[in-house]
Design a protein around this motif. Structure first.
Motif, PDB file in Angstrom:
ATOM      1  N   GLY A  27       8.154 -10.939  -7.065  1.00 29.27           N
ATOM      2  CA  GLY A  27       7.670 -10.368  -8.477  1.00 29.27           C
ATOM      3  C   GLY A  27       6.522  -9.315  -8.331  1.00 29.27           C
ATOM      4  N   TRP A  28       6.461  -9.020  -7.070  1.00 31.45           N
ATOM      5  CA  TRP A  28       5.186  -8.176  -6.797  1.00 31.45           C
ATOM      6  C   TRP A  28       5.583  -6.697  -6.853  1.00 31.45           C
ATOM      7  CZ3 TRP A  28       0.257  -9.747  -5.274  1.00 31.45           C
ATOM      8  CH2 TRP A  28       0.128 -10.890  -4.991  1.00 31.45           C
ATOM      9  N   VAL A  29       7.024  -6.653  -6.839  1.00 32.56           N
ATOM     10  CA  VAL A  29       7.583  -5.249  -7.011  1.00 32.56           C
ATOM     11  C   VAL A  29       8.686  -5.226  -7.993  1.00 32.56           C
ATOM     12  CG1 VAL A  29       8.819  -3.318  -5.621  1.00 32.56           C
ATOM     13  CG2 VAL A  29       6.828  -4.523  -4.663  1.00 32.56           C
ATOM     14  N   VAL A  30       8.912  -4.024  -8.778  1.00 27.36           N
ATOM     15  CA  VAL A  30       9.788  -4.011  -9.845  1.00 27.36           C
ATOM     16  C   VAL A  30      10.897  -2.821  -9.370  1.00 27.36           C
ATOM     17  CG1 VAL A  30      10.366  -3.511 -12.107  1.00 27.36           C
ATOM     18  CG2 VAL A  30       8.504  -4.922 -11.543  1.00 27.36           C
ATOM     19  N   GLN A  31      12.098  -3.061  -9.637  1.00 25.11           N
ATOM     20  CA  GLN A  31      13.101  -1.939  -9.258  1.00 25.11           C
ATOM     21  C   GLN A  31      13.546  -1.501 -10.562  1.00 25.11           C
ATOM     22  OE1 GLN A  31      15.860  -2.466  -6.150  1.00 25.11           O
ATOM     23  NE2 GLN A  31      17.260  -0.854  -6.508  1.00 25.11           N
ATOM     24  N   GLN A  32      13.462  -0.034 -10.869  1.00 29.94           N
ATOM     25  CA  GLN A  32      14.228   0.452 -12.197  1.00 29.94           C
ATOM     26  C   GLN A  32      15.094   1.614 -11.591  1.00 29.94           C
ATOM     27  OE1 GLN A  32      10.599   1.387 -14.279  1.00 29.94           O
ATOM     28  NE2 GLN A  32      11.068  -0.114 -16.011  1.00 29.94           N
ATOM     29  N   GLY A  33      16.586   1.325 -11.716  1.00 24.86           N
ATOM     30  CA  GLY A  33      17.441   2.145 -11.191  1.00 24.86           C
ATOM     31  C   GLY A  33      17.188   1.966  -9.808  1.00 24.86           C
ATOM     32  N   ASP A  34      17.052   3.291  -8.983  1.00 25.18           N
ATOM     33  CA  ASP A  34      16.785   3.264  -7.726  1.00 25.18           C
ATOM     34  C   ASP A  34      15.497   3.308  -7.231  1.00 25.18           C
ATOM     35  OD1 ASP A  34      17.838   3.647  -5.224  1.00 25.18           O
ATOM     36  OD2 ASP A  34      17.336   5.599  -4.907  1.00 25.18           O
TER      37      ASP A  34
ATOM     38  N   PHE B 106       0.908  -1.241   0.034  1.00 21.80           N
ATOM     39  CA  PHE B 106       0.186  -0.139  -0.033  1.00 21.80           C
ATOM     40  C   PHE B 106       0.738   1.307  -0.004  1.00 21.80           C
ATOM     41  CE2 PHE B 106      -2.691   3.391   1.426  1.00 21.80           C
ATOM     42  CZ  PHE B 106      -3.933   3.251   0.887  1.00 21.80           C
ATOM     43  N   ALA B 107       1.894   1.092   0.838  1.00 18.12           N
ATOM     44  CA  ALA B 107       2.713   2.416   0.956  1.00 18.12           C
ATOM     45  C   ALA B 107       3.311   2.579  -0.439  1.00 18.12           C
ATOM     46  CB  ALA B 107       4.002   2.325   2.011  1.00 18.12           C
ATOM     47  N   LEU B 108       3.610   1.631  -1.214  1.00 13.86           N
ATOM     48  CA  LEU B 108       4.466   1.770  -2.601  1.00 13.86           C
ATOM     49  C   LEU B 108       3.407   2.333  -3.527  1.00 13.86           C
ATOM     50  CD1 LEU B 108       6.755   1.445  -4.186  1.00 13.86           C
ATOM     51  CD2 LEU B 108       6.246  -0.907  -4.395  1.00 13.86           C
ATOM     52  N   MET B 109       2.164   1.736  -3.575  1.00  9.20           N
ATOM     53  CA  MET B 109       1.058   2.200  -4.485  1.00  9.20           C
ATOM     54  C   MET B 109       0.422   3.573  -4.025  1.00  9.20           C
ATOM     55  SD  MET B 109      -1.582  -0.750  -4.809  1.00  9.20           S
ATOM     56  CE  MET B 109      -1.808  -1.416  -3.037  1.00  9.20           C
ATOM     57  N   ALA B 110       0.862   3.915  -2.926  1.00  7.76           N
ATOM     58  CA  ALA B 110       0.419   5.569  -2.544  1.00  7.76           C
ATOM     59  C   ALA B 110       1.398   6.714  -2.854  1.00  7.76           C
ATOM     60  CB  ALA B 110       0.020   5.659  -1.199  1.00  7.76           C
TER      61      ALA B 110
ATOM     62  N   LEU C 206      11.219   2.249  -7.441  1.00 11.17           N
ATOM     63  CA  LEU C 206      10.420   1.098  -6.847  1.00 11.17           C
ATOM     64  C   LEU C 206       9.159   1.278  -7.492  1.00 11.17           C
ATOM     65  CD1 LEU C 206      11.347  -0.107  -3.201  1.00 11.17           C
ATOM     66  CD2 LEU C 206      12.166  -1.140  -5.509  1.00 11.17           C
ATOM     67  N   ARG C 207       8.502   0.257  -8.223  1.00  7.98           N
ATOM     68  CA  ARG C 207       6.910   0.210  -8.437  1.00  7.98           C
ATOM     69  C   ARG C 207       6.320  -1.131  -8.419  1.00  7.98           C
ATOM     70  NH1 ARG C 207       6.317  -1.797 -13.253  1.00  7.98           N
ATOM     71  NH2 ARG C 207       7.946  -1.926 -14.891  1.00  7.98           N
ATOM     72  N   VAL C 208       4.971  -0.966  -8.110  1.00 10.29           N
ATOM     73  CA  VAL C 208       4.226  -2.304  -8.000  1.00 10.29           C
ATOM     74  C   VAL C 208       4.275  -2.825  -9.441  1.00 10.29           C
ATOM     75  CG1 VAL C 208       1.949  -3.188  -7.878  1.00 10.29           C
ATOM     76  CG2 VAL C 208       2.758  -1.469  -6.242  1.00 10.29           C
ATOM     77  N   ALA C 209       4.568  -4.326  -9.502  1.00 13.19           N
ATOM     78  CA  ALA C 209       4.841  -5.056 -10.829  1.00 13.19           C
ATOM     79  C   ALA C 209       3.280  -4.707 -11.646  1.00 13.19           C
ATOM     80  CB  ALA C 209       5.004  -6.253 -10.639  1.00 13.19           C
ATOM     81  N   THR C 210       3.193  -4.563 -12.912  1.00 13.02           N
ATOM     82  CA  THR C 210       2.013  -4.165 -13.434  1.00 13.02           C
ATOM     83  C   THR C 210       1.044  -5.357 -13.500  1.00 13.02           C
ATOM     84  OG1 THR C 210       3.221  -4.662 -15.496  1.00 13.02           O
ATOM     85  CG2 THR C 210       2.832  -2.487 -15.092  1.00 13.02           C
TER      86      THR C 210
END
Ligand SMILES: [Zn+2]
Length: 325
Positions: free
Chosen positions: A310-317, A260-264, A319-323
């Motif tokens: 696989g719930w979260v993806v890191q790009q560079g530094d 939730f913290a990541l989605m927010a 983070l985002r929720v995996a699509t």
């Protein structure tokens, strides 16, 4: 996001249709950051009403969707099943758009709203933002609310939230469940994180739903569903696991709150997200309960595990929720 309800497909014309049009309601299905909205058209003695208003970062979308569902009619009433920030984060925005709107919250939460006690409301503890709003009426279990011209009973639904309510329309056997029943998952049982009993009230609420025997359930998140037996069985299985091993519930809560913290947030850096988590009281509390003395190492491990699964993806530094979720 899906607005409305799916139609019977050509290959399955016998699929039962929910009676939402006859009940004067439109279901606006949102996502796991913003709860669903249920919009009731105005009817005799029933003012135009929205049930639950989503999270603050989606408030403008919520306003546009509610406006679209109501057409030219003004919104006259807001009803909240409970006051988690993903269910009432749009209240303030809707109150600004329709200054005469009346807001109804669970009776047990009314005082905390009126004093805007962010500890009692839980927002300070989980570091979730909810813009302050006003409340006019309490939803008392045992009372009835006219929605779309039909009487909906208010039932207490403690467990996930001790003050939550259910809305029940007995003629069509339709249940607005909030977060008390989802189709396939069980929501965090927040009182347990405070060492209060949440498991027994959760079980009692599931028993109540079984006794009501809904034909349709409109959950707080996800599509409406008719297979209530399977949903109750899935929730009870999960509850059994949590009761047998409460640490599993803490671990589940930590993952769900992290998601939730990541989605927010919009593409937070890994370091910034972890700094936020370490400053969030509920994460400090869960770490203590799980015997994790090194908060930084524990939050890093939580992120790492979500990346691995696989719930979260890191790009560079960032983070985002995996699509795919
Ligand atoms: Zn909730």
């Amino acid at each position: 996001m899906v607005v409305g309800w799916l139609r019977p497909s050509d290959d399955n014309p016998s699929m039962p249709m929910p009676p939402f049009a006859a009940l004067g309601l439109t279901l606006i299905e949102r996502d796991w950051l913003s709860a669903n909205q249920i919009v009731f058209a105005a009817a005799p003695d029933s003012p135009a009403t929205v049930v639950d208003t989503g999270y603050v970062t989606h408030a403008d979308t919520t306003l546009a969707l509610v406006r679209h569902a109501l057409g030219a009619a003004p919104l006259v009433r807001i009803v909240n099943t409970h006051l988690h920030a993903d269910h009432c984060g749009g209240n303030q925005r809707l109150q600004q758009a329709w200054p005469d709107v009346q807001t109804c919250v669970p009776q047990a939460s009314l005082a905390a709203v009126r004093t805007w006690d962010t500890w009692a409301l839980g927002y300070a503890r989980v570091h979730q933002h909810c813009p302050p709003f006003t409340a006019d009426h309490g939803l008392a279990p045992g009372a009835t609310l006219l929605l779309g011209g039909h009487p909906w009973q208010i039932h207490a639904a403690p467990g996930h939230d001790p003050h939550a309510v259910l809305l029940w329309e007995p003629a069509s056997r339709t249940l607005i469940a909030g977060d008390a029943l989802w189709q396939a998952r069980l929501a965090i049982i927040f009182p347990e994180l405070d060492d209060a009993d949440g498991f027994a009230p959760t079980r009692a609420t599931l028993d109540l739903i079984e006794q009501l025997a809904p034909r349709w359930v409109i959950p707080g998140h996800g599509p409406a569903f008719a297979d209530v037996t399977s949903a109750l069985a899935a929730s009870r299985r999960r509850l059994d696991q949590f009761e047998a091993e409460p640490r599993r519930h803490d671990a589940h809560a930590a993952r769900a709150l992290l998601m939730f913290a990541l989605m927010a947030r919009t593409a937070p850096s890994r370091a910034a997200l972890q700094a936020d988590l370490q400053a969030t009281p509920v994460f400090q509390q869960m770490a203590r309960r799980l015997g994790q003395r090194d908060l930084a190492a524990w939050t890093d491990e939580l992120v790492q595990r979500l990346l691995h699964d696989g719930w979260v993806v890191q790009q560079g530094d960032t983070l985002r929720v995996a699509t795919r979720h």
